[in-house]
Design an enzyme around this catalytic site. Structure first.
Site: not given
Ligand code: 5MM
Length: 338
Positions: A177, A219
């Site tokens: 992420e 992500k």
């Protein structure tokens, strides 16, 4: 053995029409959510809240994975059944936040580096014994005139690559992420430029460290104008720009891209995901969601800490999960909100 585990987990988590619930708020962050409804940030209130999420019947139809904070792995419901078991009974795969949060990067004022590599192998072995099958590590970068700096982008990318290797060696699928915040007054175009640089640098380091991209979930943030930018851009512009930057920067061997919501309202996050999925028939990846706030805000405000509101709060979670499931198929319509 670890390849078989990685492959099984990726298959469970790369299905069209399903996404991930990010419920991995660390103690400080969940404290902010609880204080918004005047609740004390106690172990018991956190347990009650996570128990409410896990016991939402039907959630497994729309959600295939949940990211937990480590204390939730040991928590039980009021009947002494573990939250992990409750989630597994709905075929929701268990994930765990393994980073130790962000610190200011020395010599780089107002920029962050994520910590947590020390002792990570042993922590992952322990989380795996408790049922975790995937993990998450989040970087946080800020757009300003001079940031993110080259050094911070490099350092954060290499940390993510090293984390991903440690996970995969233990059979745990890493979610990577690299969040670029929407704070600021930058334009959509500036966010596009920064997102492209960050993603290209990230995949450069993932490949240098021999991360198996086919067993990795990305992500990212959507490409958005800063929240104080005068031109807020249309949903179509955001979808087109986001898709363009992903196509340019993300290898096609990544099976699934699950966006974070990053402070968008729940319906904005759904509408934009839907538009991204409608934008092209030719998508090399599953394009879905791994939302925290955009799934949970209506749940928290419906619950407000009262037992009598649990069912209403669970209905709010199921509704948002369903709306985002439809958006991940490009089949969402605003009329469905009512
Ligand atoms: C749910 O919040 C996660 C943990 O946050 P902290 O590290 O601040 O405690 C966070 O990583 C979250 O998974 C992502 O930021 C995506 O959440 P949003 O709310 O942006 O969809």
């Amino acid at each position: 053995m670890s390849i078989q585990m990685l492959s099984e987990t990726i298959d469970l988590m790369s299905k069209n029409g399903q996404g991930i619930l990010a419920a991995d708020e660390s103690t400080g962050t969940i404290g902010k959510r609880l204080s918004s409804i005047d609740l004390e940030n106690s172990f018991e209130n956190r347990r009650l809240y996570r128990n409410l999420l896990a016991n939402t019947q039907g959630l497994g139809k729309y959600i295939n994975g949940i990211i937990l904070f480590e204390e939730t792995l040991d928590q039980k419901d009021n009947k002494n059944v573990s939250i992990v078991e409750i989630l597994r009974s709905q075929e929701i795969v268990i994930g765990i936040k393994v980073d130790k949060g962000i610190k200011e990067m020395p010599n780089f004022p107002n920029e962050n580096i994520t910590e947590g590599l020390d002792g990570l192998t042993n922590r992952i072995i322990n989380y795996k014994e408790k049922g975790a099958r995937f993990a998450k590590w989040r970087n946080v970068m800020v757009i300003s005139k001079d940031t993110p700096s080259e050094t911070v982008v490099h350092s954060n990318s290499e940390m993510l690559a090293r984390y991903a290797v440690i996970c995969q060696n233990q059979g745990i699928v890493p979610i990577i992420e690299p969040e670029i915040l929407m704070n600021g007054s930058h334009s959509l175009q500036r966010c596009a430029e920064v997102t492209e640089i960050v993603l290209k640098e990230l995949f450069h380091y993932l490949q240098k460290h021999k991360v198996k991209l086919e067993y990795t979930i990305l992500k990212p943030n959507m490409v958005l104008p800063g929240q104080n930018c005068d031109d807020q851009s249309s949903t179509a512009e955001i979808a087109e720009t986001t898709f363009e930057i992903l196509k340019r920067s993300v290898p096609y061997s990544i099976p699934s891209i699950c966006f974070l919501s990053g402070g968008q309202t729940p319906t904005e996050a759904t509408e934009r995901l839907n538009a991204i999925n409608q934008f092209s028939d030719n998508k090399p990846w599953v394009l879905s969601f791994s939302y925290g706030r955009a799934l949970q805000e209506p749940v928290i405000s419906s619950w407000i800490g009262k037992e009598a509101n649990v069912t209403k709060a669970q209905e709010a979670l199921l509704h948002r999960a369903k709306m985002n499931s439809l958006a991940s198929l490009g089949e969402y319509r605003i009329e469905l909100e009512s």
